[in-house]
Design a protein around this motif. Structure first.
Motif, PDB file in Angstrom:
ATOM      1  N   ALA A  34      73.837  54.800 -35.627  1.00 41.26           N
ATOM      2  CA  ALA A  34      72.377  54.670 -35.409  1.00 41.26           C
ATOM      3  C   ALA A  34      71.780  53.562 -36.228  1.00 41.26           C
ATOM      4  CB  ALA A  34      71.581  56.265 -35.764  1.00 41.26           C
ATOM      5  N   GLY A  38      69.644  51.475 -33.253  1.00 40.00           N
ATOM      6  CA  GLY A  38      68.165  51.677 -33.465  1.00 40.00           C
ATOM      7  C   GLY A  38      67.662  50.423 -33.161  1.00 40.00           C
ATOM      8  N   CYS A  64      72.309  64.690 -35.916  1.00 39.03           N
ATOM      9  CA  CYS A  64      70.805  64.723 -35.578  1.00 39.03           C
ATOM     10  C   CYS A  64      70.139  63.022 -35.813  1.00 39.03           C
ATOM     11  CB  CYS A  64      70.149  65.415 -36.716  1.00 39.03           C
ATOM     12  SG  CYS A  64      70.516  65.031 -38.496  1.00 39.03           S
ATOM     13  N   SER A  65      71.043  62.084 -36.490  1.00 35.26           N
ATOM     14  CA  SER A  65      70.438  60.914 -36.339  1.00 35.26           C
ATOM     15  C   SER A  65      70.445  60.229 -34.982  1.00 35.26           C
ATOM     16  CB  SER A  65      71.500  60.048 -37.198  1.00 35.26           C
ATOM     17  OG  SER A  65      71.538  60.365 -38.494  1.00 35.26           O
ATOM     18  N   LEU A  67      70.415  62.297 -32.221  1.00 31.54           N
ATOM     19  CA  LEU A  67      69.142  62.914 -31.366  1.00 31.54           C
ATOM     20  C   LEU A  67      67.907  62.167 -31.870  1.00 31.54           C
ATOM     21  CD1 LEU A  67      69.841  66.610 -31.754  1.00 31.54           C
ATOM     22  CD2 LEU A  67      70.436  65.028 -29.683  1.00 31.54           C
ATOM     23  N   SER A  68      67.680  62.032 -32.973  1.00 28.21           N
ATOM     24  CA  SER A  68      66.590  61.345 -33.262  1.00 28.21           C
ATOM     25  C   SER A  68      66.348  59.762 -32.649  1.00 28.21           C
ATOM     26  CB  SER A  68      66.595  61.172 -34.962  1.00 28.21           C
ATOM     27  OG  SER A  68      65.304  60.349 -35.272  1.00 28.21           O
ATOM     28  N   LEU A  69      67.321  59.257 -32.601  1.00 23.46           N
ATOM     29  CA  LEU A  69      67.551  57.700 -31.767  1.00 23.46           C
ATOM     30  C   LEU A  69      67.087  58.084 -30.298  1.00 23.46           C
ATOM     31  CD1 LEU A  69      68.512  54.809 -32.490  1.00 23.46           C
ATOM     32  CD2 LEU A  69      70.555  55.770 -31.455  1.00 23.46           C
ATOM     33  N   CYS A  71      65.356  60.493 -29.153  1.00 24.28           N
ATOM     34  CA  CYS A  71      64.000  60.929 -29.020  1.00 24.28           C
ATOM     35  C   CYS A  71      63.003  59.542 -29.364  1.00 24.28           C
ATOM     36  CB  CYS A  71      63.711  61.796 -30.016  1.00 24.28           C
ATOM     37  SG  CYS A  71      64.381  63.675 -29.545  1.00 24.28           S
ATOM     38  N   ARG A  72      63.330  58.802 -30.179  1.00 25.58           N
ATOM     39  CA  ARG A  72      62.479  57.589 -30.345  1.00 25.58           C
ATOM     40  C   ARG A  72      62.459  56.822 -29.088  1.00 25.58           C
ATOM     41  NH1 ARG A  72      60.399  54.232 -34.375  1.00 25.58           N
ATOM     42  NH2 ARG A  72      60.885  51.878 -33.935  1.00 25.58           N
ATOM     43  N   ASN A  75      60.264  58.221 -26.863  1.00 26.36           N
ATOM     44  CA  ASN A  75      58.764  58.164 -26.935  1.00 26.36           C
ATOM     45  C   ASN A  75      58.329  56.697 -26.889  1.00 26.36           C
ATOM     46  OD1 ASN A  75      58.649  60.777 -27.718  1.00 26.36           O
ATOM     47  ND2 ASN A  75      59.099  60.375 -29.826  1.00 26.36           N
ATOM     48  N   THR A 100      69.522  72.411 -28.605  1.00 24.90           N
ATOM     49  CA  THR A 100      68.143  71.851 -29.454  1.00 24.90           C
ATOM     50  C   THR A 100      67.113  71.985 -28.488  1.00 24.90           C
ATOM     51  OG1 THR A 100      68.711  69.827 -28.740  1.00 24.90           O
ATOM     52  CG2 THR A 100      69.344  70.415 -30.990  1.00 24.90           C
TER      53      THR A 100
END
Length: 129
Positions: A34, A38, A64-65, A67-69, A71-72, A75, A100
């Motif tokens: 990530a 990122g 989770c990193s 998944l966060s990537l 989602c970012r 968005n 999730t």
């Protein structure tokens, strides 16, 4: 179609065809990956109306990193009036997205969209554990 050098590692291009950018991830998408991925996804989602396809079929692990990537990226794409699609099959990624409750948030398919050109791997052993 054009090839563009990526930011993840030298020589790892994404493919752009018909205005759609396809990035193929593989291996483990964790905090280490990530950190590299990122900024690359930020660059790919910076323009107005980005059309991005992330091919996650070769991904064996995502934390989770990762998944966060995702989602970012989602968005950022939505804020710019674009479209983000994930290509996922029966891998652990799909299971995790379902557990999730993110499977309904993303546009998910099992195959690349028609006209999309498969891309070389973007994350591999040199950038992911």
């Amino acid at each position: 179609m054009r090839e563009t050098p990526s930011g993840s590692s030298p020589g790892d291009p994404e493919r752009v065809g018909s205005g759609t950018t396809v990035v193929r991830l593989r291996g483990e998408v964790d905090i280490v990956a990530a950190l590299t991925l990122g900024p690359r996804l930020d660059a790919l989602t910076a323009a107005p109306c980005p059309d991005l396809v992330l091919d996650l079929r070769p991904v064996s692990f995502i934390d989770c990193s990762g998944l966060s990537l995702l989602c970012r990226a989602r968005n950022r794409v939505l804020a710019r009036g674009g479209r983000l699609r994930l290509v996922v099959d029966g891998t652990p990624v799909l299971r995790l997205l379902r557990h999730t409750r993110l499977a309904d948030v993303f546009e998910i398919g099992q195959h690349l969209p028609p006209g999309a050109v498969p891309a070389p791997d973007a994350v591999g052993p040199e950038t992911a554990r």
